[in-house]
Design a protein around this motif. Structure first.
Motif, PDB file in Angstrom:
ATOM      1  N   VAL A 133       0.825  -1.101   0.050  1.00 51.11           N
ATOM      2  CA  VAL A 133       0.053   0.150   0.131  1.00 51.11           C
ATOM      3  C   VAL A 133       0.744   1.319  -0.017  1.00 51.11           C
ATOM      4  N   SER A 134       1.861   1.435   0.926  1.00 50.03           N
ATOM      5  CA  SER A 134       2.720   2.408   1.258  1.00 50.03           C
ATOM      6  C   SER A 134       3.402   2.620  -0.211  1.00 50.03           C
ATOM      7  N   GLU A 135       3.992   1.554  -0.940  1.00 50.85           N
ATOM      8  CA  GLU A 135       4.606   1.861  -2.225  1.00 50.85           C
ATOM      9  C   GLU A 135       3.884   2.550  -3.253  1.00 50.85           C
ATOM     10  N   THR A 136       2.430   2.201  -3.546  1.00 50.09           N
ATOM     11  CA  THR A 136       1.361   2.384  -4.499  1.00 50.09           C
ATOM     12  C   THR A 136       0.997   3.741  -4.259  1.00 50.09           C
ATOM     13  N   ILE A 137       0.899   4.264  -2.888  1.00 51.77           N
ATOM     14  CA  ILE A 137       0.303   5.620  -2.817  1.00 51.77           C
ATOM     15  C   ILE A 137       1.184   6.732  -2.286  1.00 51.77           C
ATOM     16  N   GLY A 138       2.505   6.282  -2.101  1.00 52.58           N
ATOM     17  CA  GLY A 138       3.540   7.299  -1.866  1.00 52.58           C
ATOM     18  C   GLY A 138       3.681   7.407  -0.551  1.00 52.58           C
ATOM     19  N   GLY A 139       3.454   6.529   0.318  1.00 57.27           N
ATOM     20  CA  GLY A 139       3.682   6.589   2.021  1.00 57.27           C
ATOM     21  C   GLY A 139       2.711   6.366   2.829  1.00 57.27           C
ATOM     22  N   PRO A 140       2.804   6.117   4.132  1.00 53.43           N
ATOM     23  CA  PRO A 140       1.529   5.477   5.028  1.00 53.43           C
ATOM     24  C   PRO A 140       0.759   6.657   5.417  1.00 53.43           C
ATOM     25  N   ASP A 141       1.313   7.822   5.215  1.00 53.16           N
ATOM     26  CA  ASP A 141       0.649   9.073   5.745  1.00 53.16           C
ATOM     27  C   ASP A 141      -0.612   9.528   4.822  1.00 53.16           C
ATOM     28  N   GLN A 142      -0.666   8.872   3.658  1.00 53.13           N
ATOM     29  CA  GLN A 142      -1.658   9.157   2.877  1.00 53.13           C
ATOM     30  C   GLN A 142      -3.015   8.267   3.190  1.00 53.13           C
ATOM     31  N   MET A 143      -2.745   6.969   3.516  1.00 56.65           N
ATOM     32  CA  MET A 143      -3.478   6.206   3.880  1.00 56.65           C
ATOM     33  C   MET A 143      -4.317   6.543   5.172  1.00 56.65           C
ATOM     34  N   ALA A 144      -3.408   7.082   5.982  1.00 52.88           N
ATOM     35  CA  ALA A 144      -3.959   7.470   7.649  1.00 52.88           C
ATOM     36  C   ALA A 144      -4.685   8.612   7.113  1.00 52.88           C
ATOM     37  N   HIS A 145      -4.514   9.500   6.310  1.00 53.19           N
ATOM     38  CA  HIS A 145      -5.142  10.931   6.121  1.00 53.19           C
ATOM     39  C   HIS A 145      -6.480  10.603   5.412  1.00 53.19           C
ATOM     40  N   ALA A 146      -6.485   9.844   4.367  1.00 53.76           N
ATOM     41  CA  ALA A 146      -7.672   9.465   3.455  1.00 53.76           C
ATOM     42  C   ALA A 146      -8.912   8.444   4.313  1.00 53.76           C
ATOM     43  N   MET A 147      -8.457   7.705   5.003  1.00 54.96           N
ATOM     44  CA  MET A 147      -9.269   6.721   5.437  1.00 54.96           C
ATOM     45  C   MET A 147      -9.694   6.832   6.904  1.00 54.96           C
ATOM     46  N   PHE A 148      -8.614   7.457   7.753  1.00 55.80           N
ATOM     47  CA  PHE A 148      -8.845   7.389   9.341  1.00 55.80           C
ATOM     48  C   PHE A 148      -8.773   8.819   9.732  1.00 55.80           C
ATOM     49  N   SER A 149      -8.900   9.666   9.333  1.00 51.87           N
ATOM     50  CA  SER A 149      -8.807  11.037   9.774  1.00 51.87           C
ATOM     51  C   SER A 149     -10.326  11.455   9.444  1.00 51.87           C
ATOM     52  N   PRO A 150     -10.680  12.440  10.483  1.00 52.52           N
ATOM     53  CA  PRO A 150     -12.026  13.069  10.251  1.00 52.52           C
ATOM     54  C   PRO A 150     -12.084  13.822   9.060  1.00 52.52           C
ATOM     55  N   GLN A 151     -13.252  13.569   8.237  1.00 55.67           N
ATOM     56  CA  GLN A 151     -13.485  14.438   6.993  1.00 55.67           C
ATOM     57  C   GLN A 151     -14.245  15.674   7.357  1.00 55.67           C
ATOM     58  N   GLU A 152     -13.694  16.671   6.521  1.00 58.22           N
ATOM     59  CA  GLU A 152     -14.250  17.799   6.793  1.00 58.22           C
ATOM     60  C   GLU A 152     -15.848  17.912   5.972  1.00 58.22           C
ATOM     61  N   ASN A 153     -16.039  16.797   5.219  1.00 55.25           N
ATOM     62  CA  ASN A 153     -17.223  17.059   4.566  1.00 55.25           C
ATOM     63  C   ASN A 153     -18.190  15.755   4.812  1.00 55.25           C
ATOM     64  N   GLU A 154     -17.969  15.277   5.861  1.00 55.65           N
ATOM     65  CA  GLU A 154     -18.738  14.106   6.266  1.00 55.65           C
ATOM     66  C   GLU A 154     -20.289  14.279   6.249  1.00 55.65           C
ATOM     67  N   SER A 155     -20.936  13.498   5.781  1.00 60.41           N
ATOM     68  CA  SER A 155     -22.441  13.551   5.918  1.00 60.41           C
ATOM     69  C   SER A 155     -23.037  12.974   6.953  1.00 60.41           C
TER      70      SER A 155
END
Length: 155
Positions: A133-155
């Motif tokens: 995953v990390s190699e594909t997306i450019g690092g682990p931070d991207q996954m943490a941010h995209a999937m496990f961070s509070p989203q500003e536009n949650e419904s």
């Protein structure tokens, strides 16, 4: 009601699970297969991501961000293994796609241990390689941010 158009990047995976569990659980669509208090464990969770999540809504919220990092084209090599416990099965499969931002290819192998009670998935234990995953997306931070961070536009 879940709007599945939000999960198009995951569509091959969702179909694989729906087809693999057909007849064993109630519900026709992916998120309907899981108990409200589902426990999902990620045995090799990438840095910055939780080793587990609890609850169907938490899973829905996390999976919404998946399409920001990876888009799946197909699944392959699906196998279902029955165990001596009729409530437990093992799914083995591979996913293929690309990193959304990087364009890098994504080829991941998974092993998932699934426990079913009262015709719902109550426990999912995922074994996959976080380095892929990390190699594909450019690092682990991207996954943490995209999937496990509070989203500003949650419904």
């Amino acid at each position: 009601m879940v709007d599945y158009s939000e999960f198009e990047a995951l569509a091959p995976f969702l179909r694989l699970v729906e087809e693999s569990l057909a007849g064993l659980v109630d519900g026709d669509r992916y998120f309907d297969l899981f108990a409200e208090d589902i426990l999902m464990e990620f045995i090799y969770a990438p840095p910055g991501t939780p080793p587990s999540i609890r609850g169907r809504q938490t899973m829905i919220d996390a999976w919404r961000g998946y399409g920001d990092i990876i888009s799946l084209d197909r699944m392959s090599n699906e196998k279902i293994y029955r165990t001596t416990d009729p409530d437990v099965l093992i799914l083995e499969y591979e996913s293929h796609g690309k990193g959304v931002v990087t364009g890098r290819p994504y080829h991941q192998k998974y092993l998932s241990i699934v426990t079913i009670k009262d015709r719902q998935v109550v426990y999912w234990r995922d074994y996959s390689n976080p380095l892929v995953v990390s190699e594909t997306i450019g690092g682990p931070d991207q996954m943490a941010h995209a999937m496990f961070s509070p989203q500003e536009n949650e419904s």
